[in-house]
Design a protein around this motif. Sequence first.
Motif, PDB file in Angstrom:
ATOM      1  N   TRP B  42       0.886  -0.958   0.045  1.00  0.00           N
ATOM      2  CA  TRP B  42       0.271   0.250  -0.042  1.00  0.00           C
ATOM      3  C   TRP B  42       0.813   1.122  -0.015  1.00  0.00           C
ATOM      4  CZ3 TRP B  42      -4.932  -0.380  -1.631  1.00  0.00           C
ATOM      5  CH2 TRP B  42      -5.902  -0.931  -1.495  1.00  0.00           C
ATOM      6  N   LEU B 116      -3.056  -3.109  -9.712  1.00  0.00           N
ATOM      7  CA  LEU B 116      -2.856  -2.478  -9.117  1.00  0.00           C
ATOM      8  C   LEU B 116      -2.039  -2.894  -7.611  1.00  0.00           C
ATOM      9  CD1 LEU B 116      -4.482   0.169 -10.874  1.00  0.00           C
ATOM     10  CD2 LEU B 116      -4.512   1.021  -8.806  1.00  0.00           C
ATOM     11  N   ILE B 117      -2.648  -3.793  -7.447  1.00  0.00           N
ATOM     12  CA  ILE B 117      -2.724  -4.205  -6.126  1.00  0.00           C
ATOM     13  C   ILE B 117      -1.588  -5.645  -6.188  1.00  0.00           C
ATOM     14  CG2 ILE B 117      -4.691  -5.219  -4.604  1.00  0.00           C
ATOM     15  CD1 ILE B 117      -2.127  -2.600  -3.194  1.00  0.00           C
ATOM     16  N   TRP B 395      -1.679  32.627 -13.618  1.00  0.00           N
ATOM     17  CA  TRP B 395      -2.443  33.186 -13.414  1.00  0.00           C
ATOM     18  C   TRP B 395      -2.962  33.803 -12.524  1.00  0.00           C
ATOM     19  CZ3 TRP B 395      -6.218  28.278 -15.454  1.00  0.00           C
ATOM     20  CH2 TRP B 395      -5.902  28.239 -16.926  1.00  0.00           C
TER      21      TRP B 395
ATOM     22  N   ARG C   3      -9.226  -5.652  -2.082  1.00  0.00           N
ATOM     23  CA  ARG C   3      -8.011  -4.212  -2.073  1.00  0.00           C
ATOM     24  C   ARG C   3      -8.056  -4.047  -3.882  1.00  0.00           C
ATOM     25  NH1 ARG C   3      -3.147  -7.714  -1.176  1.00  0.00           N
ATOM     26  NH2 ARG C   3      -2.023  -6.175  -0.151  1.00  0.00           N
ATOM     27  N   GLU C   4      -8.144  -5.006  -4.676  1.00  0.00           N
ATOM     28  CA  GLU C   4      -7.515  -4.551  -5.449  1.00  0.00           C
ATOM     29  C   GLU C   4      -8.728  -3.050  -6.131  1.00  0.00           C
ATOM     30  OE1 GLU C   4      -5.058  -4.803  -8.035  1.00  0.00           O
ATOM     31  OE2 GLU C   4      -6.304  -3.609  -9.002  1.00  0.00           O
ATOM     32  N   LEU C   6     -10.023  -1.127  -4.244  1.00  0.00           N
ATOM     33  CA  LEU C   6     -10.208  -0.482  -3.411  1.00  0.00           C
ATOM     34  C   LEU C   6      -8.641   0.602  -4.217  1.00  0.00           C
ATOM     35  CD1 LEU C   6     -10.515   1.508  -0.562  1.00  0.00           C
ATOM     36  CD2 LEU C   6      -8.948  -0.012   0.098  1.00  0.00           C
ATOM     37  N   ALA C   7      -7.475   0.316  -4.317  1.00  0.00           N
ATOM     38  CA  ALA C   7      -6.169   0.793  -5.026  1.00  0.00           C
ATOM     39  C   ALA C   7      -6.904   1.468  -5.971  1.00  0.00           C
ATOM     40  CB  ALA C   7      -5.856  -0.513  -5.209  1.00  0.00           C
ATOM     41  N   ARG C   8      -7.844   0.504  -7.312  1.00  0.00           N
ATOM     42  CA  ARG C   8      -7.736   1.990  -8.021  1.00  0.00           C
ATOM     43  C   ARG C   8      -8.956   2.658  -8.057  1.00  0.00           C
ATOM     44  NH1 ARG C   8      -9.934  -3.140 -12.650  1.00  0.00           N
ATOM     45  NH2 ARG C   8      -8.050  -4.735 -12.191  1.00  0.00           N
ATOM     46  N   ILE C  10      -8.663   4.740  -5.134  1.00  0.00           N
ATOM     47  CA  ILE C  10      -7.830   5.757  -4.819  1.00  0.00           C
ATOM     48  C   ILE C  10      -7.385   6.130  -6.202  1.00  0.00           C
ATOM     49  CG2 ILE C  10      -6.205   6.514  -3.196  1.00  0.00           C
ATOM     50  CD1 ILE C  10      -6.649   4.064  -1.407  1.00  0.00           C
ATOM     51  N   LEU C  11      -6.220   5.739  -6.487  1.00  0.00           N
ATOM     52  CA  LEU C  11      -5.982   6.168  -8.517  1.00  0.00           C
ATOM     53  C   LEU C  11      -7.160   7.149  -8.811  1.00  0.00           C
ATOM     54  CD1 LEU C  11      -3.440   6.321  -9.650  1.00  0.00           C
ATOM     55  CD2 LEU C  11      -4.450   4.188 -11.436  1.00  0.00           C
ATOM     56  N   LEU C  14      -7.907  10.353  -7.396  1.00  0.00           N
ATOM     57  CA  LEU C  14      -5.874  11.263  -7.476  1.00  0.00           C
ATOM     58  C   LEU C  14      -6.749  11.673  -9.025  1.00  0.00           C
ATOM     59  CD1 LEU C  14      -3.909   9.568  -5.179  1.00  0.00           C
ATOM     60  CD2 LEU C  14      -4.383  11.690  -4.830  1.00  0.00           C
ATOM     61  N   LEU C  15      -6.933  10.615 -10.155  1.00  0.00           N
ATOM     62  CA  LEU C  15      -6.470  11.344 -10.821  1.00  0.00           C
ATOM     63  C   LEU C  15      -7.524  12.054 -11.275  1.00  0.00           C
ATOM     64  CD1 LEU C  15      -5.400   8.363 -12.549  1.00  0.00           C
ATOM     65  CD2 LEU C  15      -4.126  10.898 -11.962  1.00  0.00           C
ATOM     66  N   THR C  18      -6.947  15.722  -9.850  1.00  0.00           N
ATOM     67  CA  THR C  18      -6.469  16.789 -10.547  1.00  0.00           C
ATOM     68  C   THR C  18      -6.631  16.806 -12.336  1.00  0.00           C
ATOM     69  OG1 THR C  18      -4.745  15.433 -10.232  1.00  0.00           O
ATOM     70  CG2 THR C  18      -4.146  16.436 -11.184  1.00  0.00           C
ATOM     71  N   LEU C  22      -8.167  20.939 -12.451  1.00  0.00           N
ATOM     72  CA  LEU C  22      -7.382  21.694 -13.781  1.00  0.00           C
ATOM     73  C   LEU C  22      -8.356  21.957 -15.115  1.00  0.00           C
ATOM     74  CD1 LEU C  22      -4.371  20.252 -14.401  1.00  0.00           C
ATOM     75  CD2 LEU C  22      -4.797  22.661 -14.027  1.00  0.00           C
ATOM     76  N   ALA C  25     -10.685  24.885 -13.399  1.00  0.00           N
ATOM     77  CA  ALA C  25      -9.831  26.488 -13.388  1.00  0.00           C
ATOM     78  C   ALA C  25      -9.304  27.065 -14.939  1.00  0.00           C
ATOM     79  CB  ALA C  25      -8.238  26.101 -12.715  1.00  0.00           C
ATOM     80  N   TRP C  26      -9.298  25.654 -15.805  1.00  0.00           N
ATOM     81  CA  TRP C  26      -9.560  26.272 -17.513  1.00  0.00           C
ATOM     82  C   TRP C  26     -10.815  27.049 -17.744  1.00  0.00           C
ATOM     83  CZ3 TRP C  26      -9.885  23.930 -22.575  1.00  0.00           C
ATOM     84  CH2 TRP C  26      -9.725  24.305 -23.432  1.00  0.00           C
TER      85      TRP C  26
END
Lengths: 148, 468, 330
Positions: B42, B116-117, B395, C3-4, C6-8, C10-11, C14-15, C18, C22, C25-26
């Motif tokens: 993790w 992923l894990i 900006w 777990r897999e 959960l991991a996906r 989280i990813l 995050l993505l 992000t 943006l 904002a744009w």
Amino acid sequence: MIRWKKITFWGLIASLGLGFSLAPLPARANSGAHKVFTLQAKRYAFWPAVLVVNPGDRVTIELIPQDVVHGLSIDNYDLNMTADPGQTTSLTFIAGQPGSYTMRCSVTCGAMHPFMIGRLQVGQNDLLWRAAGLALLAAVAGIFWRRV
Amino acid sequence: MKALQDAMPLIEKTSRLVGTSAERRLNLARLPWLEWWIKSRWPLLIVRSVTLAAFIFTILAGLVGSPVGSHNFAIIFVWIAWWTALKLLFIPLGGRSWCSVCPLPMPGEWLQAGGLISKAGNANGFGLRWPRRLRGYWLASGLFLLIGMFSAVTLTDARLTAWILLILLVSALALSLVFERRAFCSYLCPIGGFTGLYAKTAPLEVRVIHPAVCKTHSEKTCYLHCPWGIYPLAMRDSSQCGLCMECLRVCEYDNIALNLRPFGSDLAVSQPKTGLDETLLALVMLSSALSFSAVFTGPWGWLKSAAYAIGSPAWLAYSAAYLALSLLVLPGLYALAVWLSRNAGEIGKPLKRLIAEQAQPLLPLGLFTWIAFTIDFAFPKFSLILSVLSDPLGWGWDLFGTAGASIHPAILGAAPMLQVGAVLVGLFWSVNLGQRRVETQQANWRAALPVAAFSLLYSLLMLWLLVG
Amino acid sequence: MLREWLARLILVILLLATGLSLAAAWKARRAANVLYARMPENGGWTPSDLRATVGEPLTIRMTSDDVTHSFAVGQMDWPAVDIYPGEMSAVTLTFDRPGKYTFYCTRWCGVNHWRMRGTIQVSATEPEAPEKAEPPLYVQLGLDIDAEHSARFLPDRTPSAGRGAIMGASLPQKYASREYYLSHSPSEAWQDLRDESNLSMRSDAELWDLVAFAWSLQTTSDAIAAGEELYRPNCAACHGKTGGGNGVFAKELGDEAHSLDGHAIAAPAIFSDPENMLGASPALLHGKIVRGGMGTGMPYWGPIFTDEQVWALVSYLWTFQFNFDLEAKP
């Protein structure tokens, strides 16, 4: 190597090292002259790029931009000026410790602005001389520092 | 797998030669407060997800943010923040440690592993072997030279930086679908080349603890799940190991360690297998440090303009000079030094082999020269890191109130002495390494002098460029 | 498997965070009216045409993509606002009268700096009768301002208004009139004075001093100071600080490679050259400033300077030829 020879040798290296690092270098007498420079600034260089003065000199720099608004700041000196083409600005300061100080353009003037660099050479470049001496010592020490 | 099994006798013989230093060194993976962080999947996954998100942010910032480099997150964080961290922390202290958290190969690695894990592996993709001809450091040298030719524009153009990062990301993914393991990282990554080289000097390593245990283990789980295609028992040095510690996690006998070791341990290995490709890359790195110092931190405006005006005759002249320095002048001088050393004391070996063997001292020299250059290049711009955190796109934002930050002058004032210190350390280490190598070869000590002179002259030139 | 996922998760979170932040904002940025200041070689003002309504405040947020610029509106009193690369500046303007206003950059950003202009079309809330504009003086006088204007007669020394003041009583009335001043060059004035019968005993030099004195009557020291304040940031870069035609851009102006529109370019006029200046009438100078150089590097200042400012500049230009210091001893 015989033990006492070893001690002498490394003692010599160590004292030379300290000497190179700390011994005062012969400095030219403070002339206290007034040096005036007309510094042209064009993307991305200063001309002349290297200004040579003596410690204690009164230095006047007139900044003459040739194309866009440029600025001038000098590392270790608390000064900053900006000038527009056609309108020059000057500033005067007293040169301090000997060394080589980087002059930078302080106003974003285009892509390569962060690398618009010149040098203010005050007296002799103590740091470079010391470093050269120490480099020689480092090489010698490297040859003789034997650890199998 | 079959190839590995065939090679087993030789590998075991070699590992006995390499020694069981792992049995003597401090195994960080057994430290109670560190153990879980290393053995659990993790923490690394979270860090990698964050770096991937930051990477995507960086690309987008470069594409849509202000084109003014000093106010764009992409330029500042790639070429100032990350570069400094890489040169001053990740490489000297951790070797190839950045590779363990680098976002570039992650989409491909996750696809290859099928999750992923899950354990790293080759469940998906064509899994072709990388062509033999393209192995080694030749590609890395060529790519670094290519980057050097375009460096003036890359370092200052946010859009170009973003595109390059995007292309690297896509290439890494594409390669992962075609070739086995981390093909991009091992052979194409412009950073991977020199990071691997300098990793030999770093104080972290992943090694097998008791080779005897591996002898009776036929499944070789560690090799199966290593994203770099390394068989831990056969590791001669750390140059190919990305410190992801997957092998450590999957080993059924808990027989792999993350060791703290003395600096330069890999360089002290007798009979170092340095190829000519490594030598060339080491020399390319040295000449690039000279060239970048002259172009970026020197007072020669005409040189900067030439480096920036891509496609112009001036740029062609600059590129030609850069390539000549990297491929002819510096290698020529180095070869001359090796030839002189051959006459001075190491008669009997072919020149080609000597050139390759004597390249080891070039590694600490290069590592510390690049540290010095990075200090010269990046320290004056540290305040931009703070300001760009508050206004990543230029900006007019001020997210954290640091948009107008400036760095403490004490940090700037120390920079020249730090640079000198770095060059001196690198020089001493390099010359000493050359001397020790000559001693272990039982050759005349004078044989170490020519390359030592080469290193000294190089260091003096670097010192003049940095603080002259 | 849990777990897999959960991991996906989280990813993906995050993505998405992000990417979406943006994107938001744009979008916000596109919605805001941002005015991009760029060197003319890189596109100039983008957009270059703005709109406003009389009485409604217009807020403009501006940033530069390359070098230092600034924003000012021609013929208005508002102070210029500097625009720094990568930083945001803002200005709020409220217009009283409808019309087409010109905004321009006031900090030199290359040899084509003066071309960096845009327009603000201000519309009226109630229809108003358009103001009738007067043609510039050189048009009213029928002057060909592109014609050769070398002075036929030149002084041997710098004419001094101070010395001329001593003889001031003998200056015929017509030479002190504004009409005469505007339509005659100093060389012509000198020639006319030479032809005056009651001045025939005066030397050539003394008559030049009288010309200087006559010229000094048409301006004030305040106007000259104002002219100098305008000359330095606008004219000195090409014409030189001392009017020698040797400003920092003078050499470039002879270089075809820098001509944005391919027209022939000429070196900047030399204000310290008597042959050039003393053959020019104030109306001609006014016309050159207002109309510009028709394809040479000389900007047209008509939409930028008020008439008062142009006349102040003209007064200042005469100081390169005449000594207007009325305290001067002979």
